[in-house]
Design a protein around this motif. Sequence first.
Motif, PDB file in Angstrom:
ATOM      1  N   GLY A  50       0.780  -1.221   0.000  1.00  0.00           N
ATOM      2  CA  GLY A  50       0.000   0.000   0.000  1.00  0.00           C
ATOM      3  C   GLY A  50       0.817   1.280   0.000  1.00  0.00           C
ATOM      4  O   GLY A  50       0.259   2.362   0.145  1.00  0.00           O
ATOM      5  N   PHE A  51       2.137   1.173  -0.157  1.00  0.00           N
ATOM      6  CA  PHE A  51       2.957   2.381  -0.252  1.00  0.00           C
ATOM      7  C   PHE A  51       2.725   3.084  -1.584  1.00  0.00           C
ATOM      8  O   PHE A  51       2.838   4.298  -1.677  1.00  0.00           O
ATOM      9  N   LEU A  52       2.467   2.296  -2.611  1.00  0.00           N
ATOM     10  CA  LEU A  52       2.196   2.839  -3.942  1.00  0.00           C
ATOM     11  C   LEU A  52       0.778   2.457  -4.343  1.00  0.00           C
ATOM     12  O   LEU A  52       0.321   1.355  -4.070  1.00  0.00           O
ATOM     13  N   GLU A  53       0.109   3.388  -5.017  1.00  0.00           N
ATOM     14  CA  GLU A  53      -1.263   3.130  -5.443  1.00  0.00           C
ATOM     15  C   GLU A  53      -1.401   3.053  -6.959  1.00  0.00           C
ATOM     16  O   GLU A  53      -2.319   2.442  -7.459  1.00  0.00           O
ATOM     17  N   ASP A  54      -0.502   3.689  -7.675  1.00  0.00           N
ATOM     18  CA  ASP A  54      -0.618   3.843  -9.119  1.00  0.00           C
ATOM     19  C   ASP A  54       0.406   2.955  -9.815  1.00  0.00           C
ATOM     20  O   ASP A  54       1.590   3.003  -9.504  1.00  0.00           O
ATOM     21  N   THR A  55      -0.041   2.156 -10.773  1.00  0.00           N
ATOM     22  CA  THR A  55       0.880   1.264 -11.478  1.00  0.00           C
ATOM     23  C   THR A  55       1.202   1.752 -12.886  1.00  0.00           C
ATOM     24  O   THR A  55       1.937   1.090 -13.605  1.00  0.00           O
ATOM     25  N   THR A  56       0.683   2.902 -13.269  1.00  0.00           N
ATOM     26  CA  THR A  56       0.818   3.326 -14.665  1.00  0.00           C
ATOM     27  C   THR A  56       2.194   3.880 -15.004  1.00  0.00           C
ATOM     28  O   THR A  56       2.550   3.954 -16.171  1.00  0.00           O
ATOM     29  N   GLN A  57       2.989   4.274 -14.022  1.00  0.00           N
ATOM     30  CA  GLN A  57       4.277   4.912 -14.314  1.00  0.00           C
ATOM     31  C   GLN A  57       5.451   4.164 -13.685  1.00  0.00           C
ATOM     32  O   GLN A  57       6.461   4.758 -13.332  1.00  0.00           O
ATOM     33  N   LEU A  58       5.319   2.855 -13.572  1.00  0.00           N
ATOM     34  CA  LEU A  58       6.375   2.085 -12.909  1.00  0.00           C
ATOM     35  C   LEU A  58       7.716   2.186 -13.624  1.00  0.00           C
ATOM     36  O   LEU A  58       8.767   2.168 -12.986  1.00  0.00           O
ATOM     37  N   ASP A  59       7.713   2.321 -14.934  1.00  0.00           N
ATOM     38  CA  ASP A  59       8.980   2.432 -15.660  1.00  0.00           C
ATOM     39  C   ASP A  59       9.746   3.680 -15.236  1.00  0.00           C
ATOM     40  O   ASP A  59      10.979   3.683 -15.209  1.00  0.00           O
ATOM     41  N   ALA A  60       9.038   4.744 -14.889  1.00  0.00           N
ATOM     42  CA  ALA A  60       9.700   5.959 -14.422  1.00  0.00           C
ATOM     43  C   ALA A  60      10.169   5.804 -12.980  1.00  0.00           C
ATOM     44  O   ALA A  60      11.122   6.444 -12.556  1.00  0.00           O
ATOM     45  N   LEU A  61       9.497   4.941 -12.239  1.00  0.00           N
ATOM     46  CA  LEU A  61       9.816   4.789 -10.821  1.00  0.00           C
ATOM     47  C   LEU A  61      11.092   3.992 -10.579  1.00  0.00           C
ATOM     48  O   LEU A  61      11.876   4.332  -9.702  1.00  0.00           O
ATOM     49  N   VAL A  62      11.307   2.930 -11.341  1.00  0.00           N
ATOM     50  CA  VAL A  62      12.429   2.031 -11.062  1.00  0.00           C
ATOM     51  C   VAL A  62      13.771   2.757 -11.062  1.00  0.00           C
ATOM     52  O   VAL A  62      14.548   2.610 -10.118  1.00  0.00           O
ATOM     53  N   PRO A  63      14.093   3.597 -12.064  1.00  0.00           N
ATOM     54  CA  PRO A  63      15.373   4.315 -11.994  1.00  0.00           C
ATOM     55  C   PRO A  63      15.454   5.269 -10.799  1.00  0.00           C
ATOM     56  O   PRO A  63      16.515   5.426 -10.189  1.00  0.00           O
ATOM     57  N   ARG A  64      14.325   5.879 -10.456  1.00  0.00           N
ATOM     58  CA  ARG A  64      14.315   6.806  -9.312  1.00  0.00           C
ATOM     59  C   ARG A  64      14.514   6.035  -8.012  1.00  0.00           C
ATOM     60  O   ARG A  64      15.195   6.506  -7.102  1.00  0.00           O
ATOM     61  N   LEU A  65      13.925   4.827  -7.911  1.00  0.00           N
ATOM     62  CA  LEU A  65      14.151   3.982  -6.736  1.00  0.00           C
ATOM     63  C   LEU A  65      15.608   3.554  -6.641  1.00  0.00           C
ATOM     64  O   LEU A  65      16.172   3.506  -5.550  1.00  0.00           O
ATOM     65  N   ARG A  66      16.200   3.253  -7.779  1.00  0.00           N
ATOM     66  CA  ARG A  66      17.621   2.865  -7.796  1.00  0.00           C
ATOM     67  C   ARG A  66      18.467   3.988  -7.184  1.00  0.00           C
ATOM     68  O   ARG A  66      19.329   3.753  -6.342  1.00  0.00           O
ATOM     69  N   SER A  67      18.176   5.209  -7.578  1.00  0.00           N
ATOM     70  CA  SER A  67      18.892   6.361  -7.041  1.00  0.00           C
ATOM     71  C   SER A  67      18.610   6.532  -5.550  1.00  0.00           C
ATOM     72  O   SER A  67      19.524   6.815  -4.763  1.00  0.00           O
ATOM     73  N   ALA A  68      17.348   6.356  -5.144  1.00  0.00           N
ATOM     74  CA  ALA A  68      16.981   6.493  -3.724  1.00  0.00           C
ATOM     75  C   ALA A  68      17.710   5.469  -2.870  1.00  0.00           C
ATOM     76  O   ALA A  68      18.210   5.796  -1.786  1.00  0.00           O
ATOM     77  N   LEU A  69      17.791   4.232  -3.340  1.00  0.00           N
ATOM     78  CA  LEU A  69      18.489   3.192  -2.581  1.00  0.00           C
ATOM     79  C   LEU A  69      19.974   3.498  -2.469  1.00  0.00           C
ATOM     80  O   LEU A  69      20.574   3.300  -1.409  1.00  0.00           O
ATOM     81  N   LYS A  70      20.548   3.987  -3.555  1.00  0.00           N
ATOM     82  CA  LYS A  70      21.970   4.335  -3.512  1.00  0.00           C
ATOM     83  C   LYS A  70      22.201   5.450  -2.497  1.00  0.00           C
ATOM     84  O   LYS A  70      23.126   5.392  -1.680  1.00  0.00           O
ATOM     85  N   ASN A  71      21.344   6.469  -2.515  1.00  0.00           N
ATOM     86  CA  ASN A  71      21.479   7.577  -1.571  1.00  0.00           C
ATOM     87  C   ASN A  71      21.257   7.114  -0.129  1.00  0.00           C
ATOM     88  O   ASN A  71      21.925   7.588   0.784  1.00  0.00           O
ATOM     89  N   ALA A  72      20.311   6.195   0.067  1.00  0.00           N
ATOM     90  CA  ALA A  72      19.984   5.729   1.418  1.00  0.00           C
ATOM     91  C   ALA A  72      21.072   4.835   2.007  1.00  0.00           C
ATOM     92  O   ALA A  72      21.082   4.580   3.205  1.00  0.00           O
TER      93      ALA A  72
END
Length: 108
Positions: A50-72
């Motif tokens: 339930g952290f994410l509700e929208d599945t229409t833009q997952l392709d845009a999310l994956v690279p941003r998550l990669r960056s977030a994990l690296k920063n974290a």
Amino acid sequence: LKTPDGKLAFIDFGMMADIDEEDRYGLFGLCIGLQNKDLPLITENLLKLGFLEDTTQLDALVPRLRSALKNATGGTGKASDVNFSRLQAELDAISRENVLQFSTPPFF
């Protein structure tokens, strides 16, 4: 709790909650995804939990998550180095960027 010398002591168990079986498996999947740097698995479990509700833009999310994990992780990318407060801040930033709407489920 009272110490042997008569002082008051507190035991901090951190964040505790009763989590149903489906959410427990989602958290396991999320941890496994973080450990293995498996962003599709991470994304899948963020949706399940339930952290994410929208599945229409997952392709845009994956690279941003990669960056977030690296920063974290302070740039190491190692799951053992994840700073969860920093990860939460990174996920909040993603939400503010409207890459995807991100929300924190009630049990968190």
